[in-house]
Design a protein around this motif. Sequence first.
Motif, PDB file in Angstrom:
ATOM      1  N   LEU A  61       0.868  -1.164   0.000  1.00 58.67           N
ATOM      2  CA  LEU A  61       0.000   0.000   0.000  1.00 58.67           C
ATOM      3  C   LEU A  61       0.912   1.223   0.000  1.00 58.67           C
ATOM      4  N   TRP A  62       0.836   1.996  -1.054  1.00 59.16           N
ATOM      5  CA  TRP A  62       1.670   3.186  -1.195  1.00 59.16           C
ATOM      6  C   TRP A  62       0.849   4.391  -0.758  1.00 59.16           C
ATOM      7  N   ASP A  63       1.150   4.894   0.430  1.00 59.19           N
ATOM      8  CA  ASP A  63       0.472   6.047   1.009  1.00 59.19           C
ATOM      9  C   ASP A  63       1.176   7.294   0.468  1.00 59.19           C
ATOM     10  N   CYS A  64       0.562   7.929  -0.530  1.00 57.18           N
ATOM     11  CA  CYS A  64       1.207   9.025  -1.258  1.00 57.18           C
ATOM     12  C   CYS A  64       0.851  10.385  -0.658  1.00 57.18           C
ATOM     13  N   GLY A  65       1.852  11.217  -0.463  1.00 58.45           N
ATOM     14  CA  GLY A  65       1.631  12.569   0.043  1.00 58.45           C
ATOM     15  C   GLY A  65       0.736  13.355  -0.898  1.00 58.45           C
ATOM     16  N   GLY A  66      -0.188  14.142  -0.338  1.00 58.98           N
ATOM     17  CA  GLY A  66      -1.155  14.870  -1.161  1.00 58.98           C
ATOM     18  C   GLY A  66      -0.702  16.239  -1.632  1.00 58.98           C
ATOM     19  N   ASP A  67       0.477  16.652  -1.217  1.00 60.66           N
ATOM     20  CA  ASP A  67       0.956  17.991  -1.583  1.00 60.66           C
ATOM     21  C   ASP A  67       1.361  18.028  -3.058  1.00 60.66           C
ATOM     22  N   PRO A  68       0.842  19.017  -3.810  1.00 64.05           N
ATOM     23  CA  PRO A  68       1.195  19.118  -5.240  1.00 64.05           C
ATOM     24  C   PRO A  68       2.701  19.232  -5.495  1.00 64.05           C
ATOM     25  N   LYS A  69       3.491  19.617  -4.485  1.00 67.59           N
ATOM     26  CA  LYS A  69       4.935  19.727  -4.701  1.00 67.59           C
ATOM     27  C   LYS A  69       5.571  18.372  -5.016  1.00 67.59           C
ATOM     28  N   PHE A  70       4.840  17.267  -4.761  1.00 65.05           N
ATOM     29  CA  PHE A  70       5.368  15.930  -5.060  1.00 65.05           C
ATOM     30  C   PHE A  70       4.925  15.431  -6.440  1.00 65.05           C
ATOM     31  N   GLU A  71       4.257  16.297  -7.198  1.00 67.85           N
ATOM     32  CA  GLU A  71       3.705  15.887  -8.495  1.00 67.85           C
ATOM     33  C   GLU A  71       4.763  15.301  -9.424  1.00 67.85           C
ATOM     34  N   SER A  72       5.989  15.801  -9.343  1.00 71.06           N
ATOM     35  CA  SER A  72       7.052  15.285 -10.220  1.00 71.06           C
ATOM     36  C   SER A  72       7.384  13.820  -9.909  1.00 71.06           C
ATOM     37  N   CYS A  73       7.021  13.359  -8.719  1.00 69.90           N
ATOM     38  CA  CYS A  73       7.279  11.957  -8.328  1.00 69.90           C
ATOM     39  C   CYS A  73       6.154  11.018  -8.766  1.00 69.90           C
ATOM     40  N   TRP A  74       4.989  11.568  -9.090  1.00 76.28           N
ATOM     41  CA  TRP A  74       3.828  10.732  -9.348  1.00 76.28           C
ATOM     42  C   TRP A  74       4.031   9.666 -10.410  1.00 76.28           C
ATOM     43  N   PRO A  75       4.657   9.968 -11.548  1.00 77.91           N
ATOM     44  CA  PRO A  75       4.842   8.899 -12.546  1.00 77.91           C
ATOM     45  C   PRO A  75       5.591   7.683 -11.973  1.00 77.91           C
ATOM     46  N   ALA A  76       6.587   7.944 -11.138  1.00 76.67           N
ATOM     47  CA  ALA A  76       7.338   6.838 -10.531  1.00 76.67           C
ATOM     48  C   ALA A  76       6.458   6.054  -9.555  1.00 76.67           C
ATOM     49  N   LEU A  77       5.609   6.745  -8.804  1.00 75.02           N
ATOM     50  CA  LEU A  77       4.721   6.079  -7.851  1.00 75.02           C
ATOM     51  C   LEU A  77       3.695   5.212  -8.574  1.00 75.02           C
ATOM     52  N   MET A  78       3.219   5.708  -9.719  1.00 75.13           N
ATOM     53  CA  MET A  78       2.159   5.016 -10.461  1.00 75.13           C
ATOM     54  C   MET A  78       2.635   3.747 -11.164  1.00 75.13           C
ATOM     55  N   LYS A  79       3.924   3.668 -11.429  1.00 76.47           N
ATOM     56  CA  LYS A  79       4.453   2.553 -12.218  1.00 76.47           C
ATOM     57  C   LYS A  79       4.053   1.212 -11.614  1.00 76.47           C
ATOM     58  N   ASP A  80       3.485   0.355 -12.457  1.00 69.75           N
ATOM     59  CA  ASP A  80       3.096  -1.008 -12.081  1.00 69.75           C
ATOM     60  C   ASP A  80       2.056  -1.081 -10.965  1.00 69.75           C
ATOM     61  N   SER A  81       1.240  -0.039 -10.808  1.00 68.71           N
ATOM     62  CA  SER A  81       0.201  -0.125  -9.768  1.00 68.71           C
ATOM     63  C   SER A  81      -0.990  -0.924 -10.302  1.00 68.71           C
ATOM     64  N   HIS A  82      -1.647  -1.634  -9.387  1.00 69.49           N
ATOM     65  CA  HIS A  82      -2.792  -2.465  -9.745  1.00 69.49           C
ATOM     66  C   HIS A  82      -4.117  -1.842  -9.336  1.00 69.49           C
ATOM     67  N   GLY A  83      -4.039  -0.860  -8.445  1.00 73.14           N
ATOM     68  CA  GLY A  83      -5.263  -0.231  -7.972  1.00 73.14           C
ATOM     69  C   GLY A  83      -4.984   1.125  -7.362  1.00 73.14           C
ATOM     70  N   VAL A  84      -6.029   1.952  -7.315  1.00 75.16           N
ATOM     71  CA  VAL A  84      -5.915   3.293  -6.747  1.00 75.16           C
ATOM     72  C   VAL A  84      -7.108   3.534  -5.823  1.00 75.16           C
ATOM     73  N   VAL A  85      -6.805   3.962  -4.601  1.00 73.77           N
ATOM     74  CA  VAL A  85      -7.839   4.367  -3.656  1.00 73.77           C
ATOM     75  C   VAL A  85      -7.708   5.880  -3.495  1.00 73.77           C
ATOM     76  N   ILE A  86      -8.775   6.599  -3.844  1.00 75.62           N
ATOM     77  CA  ILE A  86      -8.765   8.055  -3.707  1.00 75.62           C
ATOM     78  C   ILE A  86      -9.501   8.394  -2.412  1.00 75.62           C
ATOM     79  N   VAL A  87      -8.759   8.977  -1.477  1.00 71.07           N
ATOM     80  CA  VAL A  87      -9.316   9.334  -0.174  1.00 71.07           C
ATOM     81  C   VAL A  87      -9.524  10.849  -0.133  1.00 71.07           C
TER      82      VAL A  87
END
Length: 185
Positions: A61-87
Amino acid sequence: MLKAKILFVGPCESGKTVLANFLTESSDITEYNPTQGVRILEFENPHVTSDDKGTACEFELWDCGGDPKFESCWPALMKDSHGVVIVFNADTPSHLKEIDMWYSCFVQQQLLQDTQCLLIAHHKPGSGSDKGNLSLSPPLNKLKLVHSNLEDDPEEIRVEFIKYLKSIVNSVSESRDREEMSIIT
């Protein structure tokens, strides 16, 4: 052993970390501390197996920070993901506007199916869990929406999350089976 990667995403201060800790039975965090980048929680759930023999599944479970300043990291976080939970915090009007962007970025751009996405309207303690009809715009109104209130009804979100994990495991298994068949044929 089947392994599935699930992202917890959403606006700042929506309750992602508290929910992630609760659902993976990790430590309790009492004071708010914004997630910097990502936290990865590895867990198994005894109620979710990958076959009739009860073979365990491993989840990340990848608990991703919600701050837009991390947007540049998002492609790396998304790689090979099987599901997304939007909280999101259902009591914060701006969150309702923001979840469109999270859906577009993390679900549509990754070409995930809507069944691989779960929306959680998280109600913080003392907010009075009003489960009134949230007016979600298309395509969000087609997604599975679950309300969570860890104070009033913690089991409801746990049961819904297990159902979601089972659907992700089925999706990963089917995808793996198709891949194996394409190699054979």
